[in-house]
Design a protein around this motif. Sequence first.
Motif, PDB file in Angstrom:
ATOM      1  N   UNK A 351      67.364 -18.597 -10.105  1.00 23.27           N
ATOM      2  CA  UNK A 351      67.381 -17.145  -9.938  1.00 23.27           C
ATOM      3  C   UNK A 351      66.158 -16.683  -9.137  1.00 23.27           C
ATOM      4  N   UNK A 352      66.259 -15.500  -8.550  1.00 24.69           N
ATOM      5  CA  UNK A 352      65.115 -14.895  -7.877  1.00 24.69           C
ATOM      6  C   UNK A 352      64.234 -14.264  -8.947  1.00 24.69           C
ATOM      7  N   UNK A 353      63.131 -14.904  -9.227  1.00 23.67           N
ATOM      8  CA  UNK A 353      62.285 -14.466 -10.338  1.00 23.67           C
ATOM      9  C   UNK A 353      61.066 -13.676  -9.889  1.00 23.67           C
ATOM     10  N   UNK A 362      51.496  -6.888  -5.158  1.00 21.03           N
ATOM     11  CA  UNK A 362      52.366  -6.141  -6.063  1.00 21.03           C
ATOM     12  C   UNK A 362      53.644  -6.918  -6.313  1.00 21.03           C
ATOM     13  N   UNK A 363      53.950  -7.172  -7.580  1.00 25.36           N
ATOM     14  CA  UNK A 363      55.208  -7.807  -7.964  1.00 25.36           C
ATOM     15  C   UNK A 363      56.315  -6.761  -7.893  1.00 25.36           C
ATOM     16  N   UNK A 364      57.420  -7.116  -7.209  1.00 21.92           N
ATOM     17  CA  UNK A 364      58.490  -6.155  -6.973  1.00 21.92           C
ATOM     18  C   UNK A 364      59.722  -6.380  -7.839  1.00 21.92           C
ATOM     19  N   UNK A 365      59.818  -7.498  -8.559  1.00 20.26           N
ATOM     20  CA  UNK A 365      60.974  -7.740  -9.421  1.00 20.26           C
ATOM     21  C   UNK A 365      60.595  -7.448 -10.866  1.00 20.26           C
ATOM     22  N   UNK A 373      66.940 -10.840 -13.613  1.00 16.08           N
ATOM     23  CA  UNK A 373      66.374 -11.418 -12.400  1.00 16.08           C
ATOM     24  C   UNK A 373      67.325 -11.145 -11.244  1.00 16.08           C
ATOM     25  N   UNK A 374      66.901 -11.514 -10.032  1.00 15.79           N
ATOM     26  CA  UNK A 374      67.740 -11.301  -8.870  1.00 15.79           C
ATOM     27  C   UNK A 374      68.698 -12.450  -8.633  1.00 15.79           C
ATOM     28  N   UNK A 375      69.858 -12.146  -8.025  1.00 14.97           N
ATOM     29  CA  UNK A 375      70.807 -13.198  -7.675  1.00 14.97           C
ATOM     30  C   UNK A 375      72.244 -12.758  -7.834  1.00 14.97           C
ATOM     31  N   UNK A 454      78.899  -9.844  -7.040  1.00 15.31           N
ATOM     32  CA  UNK A 454      77.881  -8.918  -6.555  1.00 15.31           C
ATOM     33  C   UNK A 454      76.531  -9.622  -6.471  1.00 15.31           C
ATOM     34  N   UNK A 455      75.632  -9.017  -5.694  1.00 15.31           N
ATOM     35  CA  UNK A 455      74.237  -9.437  -5.663  1.00 15.31           C
ATOM     36  C   UNK A 455      73.420  -8.367  -6.365  1.00 15.31           C
ATOM     37  N   UNK A 456      72.601  -8.767  -7.318  1.00 15.33           N
ATOM     38  CA  UNK A 456      71.793  -7.817  -8.084  1.00 15.33           C
ATOM     39  C   UNK A 456      70.317  -8.070  -7.832  1.00 15.33           C
ATOM     40  N   UNK A 457      69.558  -6.985  -7.778  1.00 10.89           N
ATOM     41  CA  UNK A 457      68.114  -7.090  -7.585  1.00 10.89           C
ATOM     42  C   UNK A 457      67.424  -6.024  -8.433  1.00 10.89           C
ATOM     43  N   UNK A 458      66.898  -6.390  -9.603  1.00 10.56           N
ATOM     44  CA  UNK A 458      66.125  -5.430 -10.402  1.00 10.56           C
ATOM     45  C   UNK A 458      64.703  -5.334  -9.856  1.00 10.56           C
TER      46      UNK A 458
END
Length: 690
Positions: A351-353, A362-365, A373-375, A454-458
């Motif tokens: 996952x995109x962590x 700056x952390x963006x996730x 997480x992103x993915x 879908x692609x999700x990015x928190x």
Amino acid sequence: MRCREAWLPDTFGYASQLPQILRLAGIEYFFTQKLSWNNISVFPYSTFNWIGLDGSQVLSHMTPVDSYNSQADVDELVKGTTKHKNLEVTDQALLLFGNGDGGGGSTSLMLEKIDRLQSAAALNSEIPPVTVAKASDFFDQVRETTEGGATLPSWRGELYFELHRGKGNRKMETTLRDAEYFATLASLHDSKFRYPWGELGDIWRDALLNQFHDVLPGTSIKMVVDDALEIYGQRLPQAEKLLESALSSLLPVSKAMNGFTPDSADTVILVDPLRLARQQVIEIGTHVADAVDALYQTLPGDRILALAQTNDAGIGSLVRPQAVSSPSATTSGDKHVLTNTHFQLTIEGGRLTSLIDLGLQRELILEGPRAKTGGLMLYEDLPLAYDAWDAEIYHLDCATTINFDSVEVTANGPLRASLTGRAQFGDSEVFVTQRSWLRVDVHADWHETHKFLKFALPVDIHAPNATFGTQYGLIERPTHRNTKPDQAKFEVCAHMITDLSEAGYGIALSSAHKYGYSVEGNTMQLSMLRSATAPDPEQDRGEHDFSFAVMPHMGRMLESGVYGDALRFTNDVYARMAPAEHLGNLGKTSISVTGPQAKGILVDNVKRGEDDQKLGTRSVILRMFEGQGGRATGTLRISGLRPVSLSWVNILEEDMTDEPEVLWELNEGVIEVDLKLRGFELKTLRIVVE
């Protein structure tokens, strides 16, 4: 014959710029009934003023009978009065009788029933009076009895339809736009070049046929889908041939790079139909790299990357910068890191962590609603009634997180670094490649049934509203689900971009070929693939290739320049091989908009006048719009033309009597036009030339 009303009873929602477009086509009225199908909230009006993004408005009616297939029964007449939501202002409504959807229209029985109901209404006050008339007569009477619509309620913005939420189309549109632009330039500077009015018109008609409301969103039977693909397969090469002909006229000693072996004196000339200054990596052939001095990178499969640069006139070349900060991709066990000058992305556990802005550290996730997480996210997709048409709100509660089964480094500088993740689930396989400037390339071999990918990015951005691209403008949607209308708009049909910004920082998602976006809380999502079984049992099965970009930026969206970055991402440049320093006719005409308050003005289309052949004139049509929602002033500068007259015209290219004269002058051979546009205004300029 001129139509005065837009008649769209069955389209799946109506964009917020449609009122302005209708008024610019001489259309005063609008009719639909589709919003009566809403499955969460109830649209509040039957007769109302619909006001668009720029403030334009049309008198609108949505029949309280809630149908375009009425059988002319008495209960339908009664419904037209009892369900009318604006009886305090007007008691008139339309009854659309006949068998629609190709059913043959009205019948003699229906006409006889109406005749009898007319007679019965004269004797029975419980039967509403009814008469057969033109729709324009109905609207004229409503306007007359409501003080020109002043006593009616108003609805601002899009007419969102809550039920039917929905590469070839976009590719066709951009190719035709670019062919029109370059063919216009060629026709003005090459006496042997003939502007292809007929061919362009034929291709546009087929492109618009494929934009029918059950074709474009993929809600047709397989036979229609096959026909649409055949049209694209036939018409797109024809449009590309017209484009190539125009470029060959503008650069008569040039060749398209594919398959062309250059001479040692040749160079690469880049042309951008949107005239955007840019620096980006493009793919070229190995034969070009052997002949042209520039910075290159070799990829597997004999693919070559080069660094391209264009100016604000849309002309450029390959470059070798003095200093390059190379991106990198590294892997260590289950941790994979992609780094460039500005950002560092980490994939761990499939996952995109992490996504870090290196300049700000700056952390963006950050964990958000429906995504930690992103993915990739895979949802169960089982609509209540209309399979291919609908995405129901409850599918959001039926998610499976998809992890990458493997991740590998597929490029590692000096121009591009890439990590490619492979995910296999069900009968499908998806490869997702993250590039060093946060471009994501997807190759999917899709064979699911009743699934939604879908692609999700928190992200660590918190704002009450998100911004979405629409036709000639931007709209905002709440990021919360406080009310029923908010809940109903969980999916946004958007063009090119969505952005979530707080004071000082934001993140945008951009895609050329995907149109379904959503932002809930701090979680951004892009809809990628669905797999309904009706009316086409093989919907979307097979291989797909598409791209999108994640674009963090300083400042809020409008001040950040990310809208221009999205334009660059979704619109390619064209590359030609030609002798060095040879621009032919290409450099003879330049088009630009200048001024400190002109940032939001974009010249979107340049073409020849539709009536030039009939009238024997030579005219250039420039369509522009203000895309950021604020007043804009500036100077439109056009070189290389000898003007006879300039006038503002509507979208039918007819003179506008309610517009002031064009303020312009000729300054050392350059046409300079004073521009004043209100927020989201669309304007069309006609220049008649010698």
